[in-house]
Design a protein around this motif. Structure first.
Motif, PDB file in Angstrom:
ATOM      1  N   UNK A  69       0.794  -1.227   0.000  1.00 39.65           N
ATOM      2  CA  UNK A  69       0.000   0.000   0.000  1.00 39.65           C
ATOM      3  C   UNK A  69       0.826   1.277   0.000  1.00 39.65           C
ATOM      4  N   UNK A  70       1.968   1.251   0.717  1.00 46.59           N
ATOM      5  CA  UNK A  70       2.706   2.504   0.828  1.00 46.59           C
ATOM      6  C   UNK A  70       4.212   2.265   0.856  1.00 46.59           C
ATOM      7  N   UNK A  71       4.958   3.358   0.802  1.00 45.48           N
ATOM      8  CA  UNK A  71       6.418   3.282   0.914  1.00 45.48           C
ATOM      9  C   UNK A  71       6.895   4.407   1.839  1.00 45.48           C
ATOM     10  N   UNK A  72       8.030   4.170   2.513  1.00 47.60           N
ATOM     11  CA  UNK A  72       8.581   5.139   3.453  1.00 47.60           C
ATOM     12  C   UNK A  72       9.850   5.738   2.860  1.00 47.60           C
ATOM     13  N   UNK A  73       9.995   7.049   2.991  1.00 45.54           N
ATOM     14  CA  UNK A  73      11.178   7.764   2.494  1.00 45.54           C
ATOM     15  C   UNK A  73      11.877   8.436   3.666  1.00 45.54           C
ATOM     16  N   UNK A  74      13.224   8.374   3.658  1.00 48.69           N
ATOM     17  CA  UNK A  74      13.975   9.004   4.744  1.00 48.69           C
ATOM     18  C   UNK A  74      15.321   9.490   4.224  1.00 48.69           C
ATOM     19  N   UNK A  75      15.646  10.736   4.517  1.00 45.16           N
ATOM     20  CA  UNK A  75      16.982  11.247   4.191  1.00 45.16           C
ATOM     21  C   UNK A  75      17.927  10.837   5.302  1.00 45.16           C
ATOM     22  N   UNK A  76      19.131  10.405   4.911  1.00 45.93           N
ATOM     23  CA  UNK A  76      20.094   9.910   5.886  1.00 45.93           C
ATOM     24  C   UNK A  76      21.185  10.951   6.132  1.00 45.93           C
ATOM     25  N   UNK A  77      21.639  11.016   7.372  1.00 47.45           N
ATOM     26  CA  UNK A  77      22.696  11.965   7.717  1.00 47.45           C
ATOM     27  C   UNK A  77      24.076  11.333   7.573  1.00 47.45           C
ATOM     28  N   UNK A  78      24.142   9.989   7.717  1.00 51.29           N
ATOM     29  CA  UNK A  78      25.463   9.335   7.665  1.00 51.29           C
ATOM     30  C   UNK A  78      26.006   9.331   6.243  1.00 51.29           C
ATOM     31  N   UNK A  79      27.308   9.092   6.157  1.00 54.47           N
ATOM     32  CA  UNK A  79      27.978   9.095   4.856  1.00 54.47           C
ATOM     33  C   UNK A  79      27.690   7.774   4.135  1.00 54.47           C
ATOM     34  N   UNK A  80      27.203   7.880   2.934  1.00 57.45           N
ATOM     35  CA  UNK A  80      26.911   6.701   2.111  1.00 57.45           C
ATOM     36  C   UNK A  80      27.625   6.875   0.773  1.00 57.45           C
ATOM     37  N   UNK A  81      28.240   5.797   0.297  1.00 55.85           N
ATOM     38  CA  UNK A  81      28.952   5.872  -0.986  1.00 55.85           C
ATOM     39  C   UNK A  81      27.976   6.157  -2.122  1.00 55.85           C
ATOM     40  N   UNK A  82      28.488   6.844  -3.148  1.00 55.14           N
ATOM     41  CA  UNK A  82      27.631   7.150  -4.302  1.00 55.14           C
ATOM     42  C   UNK A  82      27.141   5.856  -4.963  1.00 55.14           C
ATOM     43  N   UNK A  83      25.892   5.910  -5.423  1.00 59.06           N
ATOM     44  CA  UNK A  83      25.328   4.747  -6.110  1.00 59.06           C
ATOM     45  C   UNK A  83      24.074   4.272  -5.410  1.00 59.06           C
ATOM     46  N   UNK A  84      23.695   3.019  -5.682  1.00 57.28           N
ATOM     47  CA  UNK A  84      22.437   2.501  -5.149  1.00 57.28           C
ATOM     48  C   UNK A  84      22.633   1.092  -4.604  1.00 57.28           C
ATOM     49  N   UNK A  85      22.051   0.856  -3.434  1.00 58.85           N
ATOM     50  CA  UNK A  85      22.032  -0.497  -2.855  1.00 58.85           C
ATOM     51  C   UNK A  85      20.573  -0.910  -2.664  1.00 58.85           C
ATOM     52  N   UNK A  86      20.241  -2.085  -3.166  1.00 54.91           N
ATOM     53  CA  UNK A  86      18.875  -2.603  -3.017  1.00 54.91           C
ATOM     54  C   UNK A  86      18.953  -3.892  -2.205  1.00 54.91           C
ATOM     55  N   UNK A  87      18.318  -3.880  -1.032  1.00 57.82           N
ATOM     56  CA  UNK A  87      18.274  -5.085  -0.200  1.00 57.82           C
ATOM     57  C   UNK A  87      16.894  -5.721  -0.337  1.00 57.82           C
TER      58      UNK A  87
END
Length: 629
Positions: free
Chosen positions: A157-175
């Motif tokens: 039904x829905x999805x959650x979005x959150x901006x992260x403060x920690x450092x994350x490498x450029x690109x995308x990770x899908x778990x």
């Protein structure tokens, strides 16, 4: 940690996800192909951005996949462009920006298979929900000052979005958190490696499963031809076909119009289909932007070019097009038309430049190629490439083309003659060919039933008509001199001719309905009789084929042709003159008829013939003994 917000899917998106998850779509492993393709696209965008801006990207382009059997998860990470919060909402929060309601309606009505709907409407990512309870996407855009974003959804039904403060490498990770049912199938690296090798082996960026690079074979068809060595082609061919031999020939092509595609095709050294399984074990592998769409696609090349192995890769097809849609696709038909012309052109060049090499090809693949008699669009090319054995050759392996035959034709000859037989030896003894041997006129030898269909389809070549030797016009053959002076007996007197006519009537009476007619022949020299089809159109061999198809085991009624100059026939005339009721006449009539049937392959019960031969041998040996006393 940034603020977490919840967003509801549009109603039609929820409907679509429900249909996807609960569908009967069996090929669930393609979720990984879709996610890897998306990762590859993200890496391509980095490359394009670096090239267009003249900057150098310091991050290594790669795709990494891992499995956690205990947690039941699969994780796919790329070092591509990543996404901003807005891009994430736009790309994943909605489906392809438009057409969702239409897509949902089509999926509900079942008018089109789901594997064609996925991808066509940009919903490749959502295929993950066929195997997942929950998916988490963590991404950071290549854009300066872009913050990492996390997206989580159970796909309902829905999805959650959150901006992260920690450092994350450029690109995308899908778990991907797998469902209980799918954990055993996909939460292990061995299974993931197999899927990558099957569907994504030629992606242009390194794909690691655990620490092992899986896609180790280069997409050779995308490389410039001048940079590729023969050994590389051979290595790729063996990888593709599992053949232990090097390919006989290689055809590497790149086409921009009418459709953009690359193709790498091989001709094997030998026919690898001794048990006639070629209908299934043929076809070129179809890729879209290095991603496998269909193994051994049967529509890219016709069956008669089924010996060709290889791959075709196009930019112009949607990534996840279904097999059903492929068959009706205009682009596929255009690619096919271009490929057929290229293969035939390649073979024409081989035949012209190196006849011996082409003969080698023909001995391996000629039987399959002959099925091209149905390709009327390429009739002229087919006619120039087809080969046959011939009376002008010294053995059964010698080949000749229609053009070769025409170059050897006699002055005034406008026919190409052919004859069907089980072997060269049988044709060398065929009564139908006696006149051709006598006059030194070449005859093409046909050994396979399909050859008859080839002749029927081609009909004429460069003003020469294809004619069965059996149906040759004797008036046309009469114009050619015999090679050697024929030693004929004296011509029949008027009385002898009258007796011959009566004899032929008697033979017809003896044989009854077994023959339609008994008549004098001009074609025979060494044989006393032969059988011919009464209609003069269908050849004996074609008649046999038609009877096999219709399961007709009866013996056909034919015309019995008599050679008036043969010693046996002259003896029968003499015997008939003395006594019309001499039993030898009936005995000889039956013997000659059954012997002709035996040569034609129609005699199924030889007992009477053998008994008659033994009786005649007994009598003739007695006459021989008496004459010597």
């Amino acid at each position: 940690m940034g603020k977490k917000t919840t967003h509801k899917f549009k109603a039609e998106v929820s409907q679509l996800l429900d249909i996807l998850v609960h569908s009967l779509y069996t090929n669930k492993e393609i979720f990984l192909r879709e996610l890897v393709s998306n990762a590859s696209d993200a890496l391509e965008k980095v490359r394009f951005k670096s090239t267009s801006e003249g900057s150098e990207d310091t991050v290594t382009p790669e795709i990494r996949i891992s499995a956690n059997e205990e947690a039941g998860t699969v994780t796919i990470t790329d070092t591509g462009v990543g996404m901003t919060r807005e891009e994430l909402m736009r790309n994943i929060g909605t489906i392809a920006h438009s057409g969702t309601a239409e897509l949902t309606r089509m999926a509900k009505e079942g008018k089109e298979s789901l594997d064609s709907l996925i991808g066509r409407f940009g919903v490749g990512f959502y295929s993950v929900y066929m195997v997942a309870d929950e998916v988490t996407v963590t991404t950071r855009s290549i854009e300066e000052d872009a913050k990492p974003v996390k997206w989580i959804s159970d796909g309902k039904n829905d999805y959650k979005l959150q901006e992260l403060e920690e450092d994350v490498a450029r690109g995308t990770t899908i778990e991907v958190k797998l469902t209980e049912e799918m954990k055993s199938r996909f939460a292990n690296e061995a299974a993931l490696k197999n899927i990558i090798k099957k569907h994504s082996n030629f992606i242009n960026f390194p794909i690691y499963v655990g620490e092992e690079k899986v896609n180790t074979v280069t997409a050779l068809w995308r490389e410039p031809k001048f940079q590729i060595k023969d050994e590389q082609y051979a290595e790729f061919y063996k990888f593709l076909t599992y053949d232990s031999e090097d390919p006989f020939d290689t055809l590497h092509t790149s086409v921009d119009a009418p459709v953009q595609f690359n193709a790498l095709m091989f001709i094997p050294k030998t026919d690898e289909d001794p048990f006639g399984m070629g209908r299934e074990n043929r076809g070129l592998d179809l890729y879209v932007r290095r991603v496998l769409i269909e193994k051994q696609n049967k529509d890219l090349l016709p069956e008669y070019l089924g010996f060709v192995k290889g791959v075709v890769d196009t930019e112009d097809l949607p990534l996840n097009i279904s097999r059903e849609t492929l068959q009706d696709n205009v682009l596929i038909r255009k690619i096919s038309s271009t490929l057929v012309k290229q293969v035939l052109g390649h073979l024409e060049k081989m035949a012209k430049d190196n006849a011996e090499r082409y003969d080698e090809f023909w001995h391996s693949h000629g039987t399959i190629f002959k099925a091209g008699y149905m390709d009327f669009l390429n009739k002229d090319k087919f006619s120039s490439l087809v080969r046959f054995n011939s009376s002008a050759k010294d053995d059964a392996k010698g080949l000749t083309s229609f053009t070769d035959y025409i170059s050897r034709a006699k002055e005034g000859q406008k026919e190409i003659y052919y004859a069907y037989g089980p072997s060269r030896e049988a044709l060398g003894l065929s009564p139908y060919l006696e006149v051709f041997r006598r006059k030194g006129i070449e005859v093409l030898y046909l050994y396979e039933p399909i050859d008859e269909f080839v002749m029927d389809a081609v009909r004429d070549v460069d003003g020469f008509t294809l004619v069965s030797a059996e149906h040759a016009d004797m008036a046309k053959l009469d114009q050619f001199e015999s090679l050697e002076k024929e030693e004929k007996p004296e011509a029949l007197s008027d009385d002898q001719q009258t007796t011959l006519d009566k004899l032929m009537a008697r033979i017809k009476e003896t044989l009854g309905d077994a023959v339609t007619e008994v008549k004098s022949s001009k074609r025979l020299s060494n044989s006393p009789v032969c059988l011919a089809n009464p209609d003069g159109n269908v050849t004996s061999s074609m008649d046999k084929i038609m009877r096999v198809v219709s399961k007709d085991t009866s013996i056909p009624q034919k015309v019995l042709e008599i050679n008036p100059d043969h010693a046996l026939v002259r003896n029968m005339i003499t015997i008939f003159e003395k006594d019309e009721n001499d039993p030898f006449i009936d005995q000889a009539a039956n013997q000659l008829y059954e012997s002709a049937l035996l040569l034609e392959g129609y005699l199924t019960d030889p007992h009477a013939l053998v008994g008659r031969v033994q009786d005649l041998l007994t009598k003739s040996s007695g006459w021989y003994v008496k004459s010597g006393e």
